[in-house]
Design a protein around this motif. Structure first.
Motif, short mmCIF file in Angstrom:
data_model
loop_
_atom_site.label_atom_id
_atom_site.label_comp_id
_atom_site.label_asym_id
_atom_site.label_seq_id
_atom_site.Cartn_x
_atom_site.Cartn_y
_atom_site.Cartn_z
N ILE A 402 23.25 25.94 -1.00
CA ILE A 402 22.86 26.61 -2.25
C ILE A 402 22.34 25.58 -3.25
O ILE A 402 21.34 25.79 -3.94
CB ILE A 402 24.06 27.38 -2.84
CG1 ILE A 402 24.39 28.59 -1.95
CG2 ILE A 402 23.76 27.84 -4.27
CD1 ILE A 402 25.67 29.31 -2.34
N ALA A 403 23.03 24.41 -3.32
CA ALA A 403 22.57 23.34 -4.21
C ALA A 403 21.19 22.84 -3.79
O ALA A 403 20.33 22.59 -4.64
CB ALA A 403 23.57 22.19 -4.21
N LEU A 404 20.96 22.72 -2.49
CA LEU A 404 19.64 22.31 -1.99
C LEU A 404 18.58 23.33 -2.38
O LEU A 404 17.46 22.97 -2.78
CB LEU A 404 19.69 22.15 -0.47
CG LEU A 404 20.32 20.86 0.06
CD1 LEU A 404 20.58 20.97 1.57
CD2 LEU A 404 19.42 19.67 -0.23
N SER A 405 18.93 24.60 -2.28
CA SER A 405 17.98 25.65 -2.68
C SER A 405 17.68 25.56 -4.17
O SER A 405 16.55 25.77 -4.61
CB SER A 405 18.57 27.04 -2.37
OG SER A 405 18.86 27.16 -0.98
N GLY A 406 18.72 25.23 -4.96
CA GLY A 406 18.52 25.06 -6.40
C GLY A 406 17.56 23.93 -6.72
O GLY A 406 16.72 24.06 -7.62
N ILE A 407 17.67 22.83 -5.97
CA ILE A 407 16.73 21.71 -6.17
C ILE A 407 15.30 22.17 -5.92
O ILE A 407 14.38 21.82 -6.66
CB ILE A 407 17.11 20.53 -5.25
CG1 ILE A 407 18.48 19.97 -5.63
CG2 ILE A 407 16.06 19.42 -5.34
CD1 ILE A 407 19.03 18.98 -4.63
N SER A 408 15.13 22.98 -4.87
CA SER A 408 13.79 23.49 -4.56
C SER A 408 13.25 24.39 -5.67
O SER A 408 12.05 24.40 -5.95
CB SER A 408 13.83 24.27 -3.24
OG SER A 408 14.18 23.43 -2.16
N LEU A 409 14.15 25.12 -6.31
CA LEU A 409 13.72 26.03 -7.37
C LEU A 409 13.30 25.31 -8.65
O LEU A 409 12.42 25.78 -9.38
CB LEU A 409 14.86 27.01 -7.70
CG LEU A 409 15.16 28.08 -6.65
CD1 LEU A 409 16.41 28.87 -7.04
CD2 LEU A 409 13.98 29.04 -6.49
N VAL A 410 13.94 24.16 -8.92
CA VAL A 410 13.67 23.51 -10.21
C VAL A 410 12.72 22.32 -10.11
O VAL A 410 12.21 21.86 -11.14
CB VAL A 410 14.99 23.02 -10.86
CG1 VAL A 410 15.94 24.18 -11.08
CG2 VAL A 410 15.66 21.92 -10.04
N LYS A 411 12.46 21.81 -8.93
CA LYS A 411 11.75 20.53 -8.82
C LYS A 411 10.36 20.56 -9.46
O LYS A 411 9.97 19.62 -10.17
CB LYS A 411 11.66 20.09 -7.37
CG LYS A 411 10.83 20.98 -6.47
CD LYS A 411 10.79 20.42 -5.05
CE LYS A 411 9.92 21.28 -4.16
NZ LYS A 411 9.89 20.75 -2.76
N THR A 412 9.60 21.63 -9.24
CA THR A 412 8.24 21.69 -9.79
C THR A 412 8.28 21.76 -11.31
O THR A 412 7.53 21.06 -12.01
CB THR A 412 7.48 22.89 -9.22
OG1 THR A 412 7.40 22.77 -7.79
CG2 THR A 412 6.07 22.96 -9.79
#
Length: 426
Positions: A402-412
């Motif tokens: 879930i944390a990895l998915s969060g990184i994907s959501l905010v990185k851009t």
């Protein structure tokens, strides 16, 4: 080395050393119940009280939870009364509960131990006092090396696992509290004479108000960082606190069968402490390495690497029954990557919240403690419900994903907004 040379002639080195000693020994006593869990459980059993897996997890999680919440309280204390006064009061509470546990000895009850565990939370909250006190004496360009020195106390938990089981073997588990109380008293006296609050011409206090915390809690990035640190530091301190219980419950027979007498005359509890220290050492010392890697490749990419490795190792441990030495390797890699992830998270935090780093350290630090509490309780629930830890590791792996998915959501968004002018690699 250049950073250390730059400290010459700057700040107040006795205060920096006092802050390091205070935090190091505080971290040591904060986590001391973990390596003593088996010995305390056996002592209570002799008195007729059999701790369940859930009760053991509760006992181990209370110092972590209390330390998380008390960080915010002590942060206010630093603003209101000064770092030195706050530290001395906090240390006095810790010394009191250590000597109380020693003098109660084998007659101590489970409920009394819960109160002792809460008192040890004041040691975990030392993070919110020692780091600001050291940092107040030094200019912004030296904050990295100064906070690195003052914050090196994570190594205290390794000292626990190396020495606490052996002391318990020789003189009884209550003797560990006596040693902790005596050492903490020595540190208390040294701190009293060495530490000084920075004068007004060096540091201008900017007292934090409750509204400052509420304002930041409305920022969605605060919650993303809370999640990331709840996984990284929460995972580190959670596994550190529960490591002895896990090894004893899962690999006790293996540690005896593998002919480990050469380590400590076949005392499996002490041997478990040694292997636990090995894994925890990886996470403690590699935190600055994680920060350096994040500086080079960016905090987001490095968190992908560290969290991805943790998720993979946790799933392996959940789905495969591993031989003892392979399991130790997996735990070592989990702890190493969690430690490096701690450094990576705090490579990003100052770039996003540079003007509010003091408040954010308290908020994110509390989230890390809450994450550790949740992990310990999850592992205890898994053992109680299924007589094993597979479910606990699966849940932890899912949270990391879930944390990895969060990184994907905010990185851009991060890279195209505050990351543009942050000054470091995002």
């Amino acid at each position: 080395m250049a950073g250390f040379k730059a400290l010459k002639g700057q700040g107040h080195w006795p205060t920096l050393m006092a802050a390091f000693l205070y935090f190091d020994f505080s971290f040591m006593v904060w986590t001391m119940l973990g390596p003593l869990s088996t010995e305390i459980s056996e002592a209570l059993a002799l008195g007729g009280f059999i701790m369940s897996a859930s009760q053991k997890a509760t006992l181990l999680s209370i110092p972590i939870l209390a330390g998380a919440l008390l960080r915010i309280l002590l942060g206010f204390g630093v603003d209101k009364f000064g770092a030195k006064t706050t530290a001395l009061v906090s240390q006095a509470v810790v010394i009191g509960v250590l000597f109380y546990a020693y003098f109660r000895g084998v007659g101590i009850t489970y409920n009394e131990l819960l109160l002792v565990a809460f008192g040890l939370g004041f040691a975990g909250a030392s993070f919110a006092v020692a780091l600001p006190q050291a940092g107040q004496w030094y200019p912004p360009k030296l904050q990295g090396v100064v906070l690195g020195i003052a914050g090196a106390g994570n190594i205290g938990v390794v000292i626990d696992f190396l020495f606490a089981p052996k002391i318990a073997e020789l003189w009884g588990w209550e003797a560990v509290f006596l040693v902790g109380g005596v050492l903490s008293t020595i540190i208390f006296i040294a701190y009293m004479f060495m530490a000084k609050d920075a004068p007004a011409e060096v540091y201008t206090p900017r007292p934090k108000k409750l509204g400052d915390y509420l304002k930041l809690l409305k920022d969605k990035d605060t919650w993303w960082f809370n999640l990331f640190y709840a996984v990284s530091f929460g995972g580190f301190v959670g596994f550190a606190g529960y490591m002895k219980v896990y090894l004893m419950n899962t690999y006790q027979a293996d540690m005896s069968a593998f002919g480990l007498d050469f380590l400590d005359e076949g005392n499996v509890k002490v041997v478990a402490g040694y292997f636990g220290a090995l894994c925890i050492f990886a996470g403690a010392v590699l935190r600055p390495v994680g920060g350096a890697i994040a500086d080079k490749m960016g905090g987001i990419k490095s968190l992908y690497l560290f969290f991805g490795t943790v998720a993979l190792m946790a799933m392996i441990n959940a789905y495969i029954v591993l031989p003892f030495y392979v399991a130790i390797l997996v735990l070592f890699l989990i702890m190493a990557n969690l430690g490096m992830a701690n450094g990576a998270v705090f490579q990003l935090v100052p770039q996003r919240f540079g003007k509010d780093i003091g408040i954010m350290t308290g908020i994110i630090g509390a989230a890390g403690g809450l994450g550790g509490t949740a992990l310990i309780k999850t592992l205890g629930w898994s053992k109680g419900a299924f007589d094993g830890y597979a479910a606990g590791f699966m849940i932890f792996a899912a949270v990391v994903v879930i944390a990895l998915s969060g990184i994907s959501l905010v990185k851009t968004r991060w890279r195209t907004t505050w990351g543009v002018t942050a000054g470091g690699r995002i």
